[in-house]
Write a protein that holds these residues in place. Sequence first.
Motif, PDB file in Angstrom:
ATOM      1  N   SER A  73       0.718  -1.160  -0.419  1.00 33.57           N
ATOM      2  CA  SER A  73       0.183  -0.247  -0.084  1.00 33.57           C
ATOM      3  C   SER A  73       0.238   0.954  -0.139  1.00 33.57           C
ATOM      4  N   TYR A 101       1.727 -14.217  -6.896  1.00 31.43           N
ATOM      5  CA  TYR A 101       0.133 -14.884  -7.189  1.00 31.43           C
ATOM      6  C   TYR A 101      -0.101 -16.057  -8.513  1.00 31.43           C
ATOM      7  N   ASN A 117      -6.694 -11.084  -3.913  1.00 30.76           N
ATOM      8  CA  ASN A 117      -6.282  -9.053  -4.489  1.00 30.76           C
ATOM      9  C   ASN A 117      -5.763  -8.183  -4.903  1.00 30.76           C
ATOM     10  N   LEU A 118      -4.878  -8.580  -3.581  1.00 30.31           N
ATOM     11  CA  LEU A 118      -4.035  -6.751  -3.197  1.00 30.31           C
ATOM     12  C   LEU A 118      -2.859  -7.005  -4.084  1.00 30.31           C
ATOM     13  N   GLN A 120      -2.884  -8.766  -6.989  1.00 28.09           N
ATOM     14  CA  GLN A 120      -2.891  -8.965  -8.167  1.00 28.09           C
ATOM     15  C   GLN A 120      -3.451  -7.483  -8.753  1.00 28.09           C
ATOM     16  N   SER A 121      -3.873  -6.595  -7.726  1.00 32.47           N
ATOM     17  CA  SER A 121      -4.229  -4.763  -8.420  1.00 32.47           C
ATOM     18  C   SER A 121      -2.900  -4.224  -8.144  1.00 32.47           C
ATOM     19  N   LYS A 122      -2.008  -4.386  -7.002  1.00 32.29           N
ATOM     20  CA  LYS A 122      -0.760  -3.909  -6.914  1.00 32.29           C
ATOM     21  C   LYS A 122       0.262  -4.395  -9.184  1.00 32.29           C
ATOM     22  N   CYS A 124      -1.142  -5.287 -11.770  1.00 26.90           N
ATOM     23  CA  CYS A 124      -1.839  -4.823 -12.206  1.00 26.90           C
ATOM     24  C   CYS A 124      -1.622  -2.951 -12.630  1.00 26.90           C
ATOM     25  N   ALA A 125      -1.576  -2.824 -11.599  1.00 27.21           N
ATOM     26  CA  ALA A 125      -1.192  -1.741 -11.513  1.00 27.21           C
ATOM     27  C   ALA A 125       0.416  -1.347 -12.120  1.00 27.21           C
ATOM     28  N   PHE A 169      -3.766  -1.740 -16.142  1.00 27.39           N
ATOM     29  CA  PHE A 169      -5.097  -0.770 -15.651  1.00 27.39           C
ATOM     30  C   PHE A 169      -4.684  -0.111 -16.907  1.00 27.39           C
TER      31      PHE A 169
END
Length: 175
Positions: A73, A101, A117-118, A120-122, A124-125, A169
């Motif tokens: 984060s 992952y 999910n955290l 995965q989102s990082k 993709c960013a 993303f």
Amino acid sequence: INWIKFISKHQLERKTLDRVLYSDYRYLLSILAYNKGGYELLVNGISLLFGAYYFKAPDLLKEAKIILSRELSEQILSDGAHFQKSQMFHNLILVHLLDCYNLMLNNTVFEDEQLSNLIQSKICAMLSFNQNIVYKNNDFACFNECVNGYIIPNNEIENYASSLQLKPFDIPLKA
């Protein structure tokens, strides 16, 4: 991480190796520098995640989650860049996160949708950031601690991410 990958891939006799490796993880837990944060703590969290899955150790998973949740984060900015602004560190972390992952996706030792999910989102960013700064010849702009030829090539990272069904993303770079 590399020992775990090597032992697992080659299905080596694990008794002695595991004893030493587990002892190393216990030591790592005793010296974690939460107050310092940064790249080293993030990589320690990633290693603890691998150790947790390898040894089926909930205590290692608990510490890994604490570190990864906090450090990801803080260290992965809203545009997907790593906060040290070094493409080498960025890509090293990105590949480590792809490995995490992959580990979580292909093992049922622990089910942790929130952490998955955290991560995965990082990923993709971070992939989005790479798309925004890679040159047509697949080189990166070198700034801070960075040298082309030492960075994992973007196309290899994209192929790895694609094999895990992960895509960037649509995050525009901030000026």
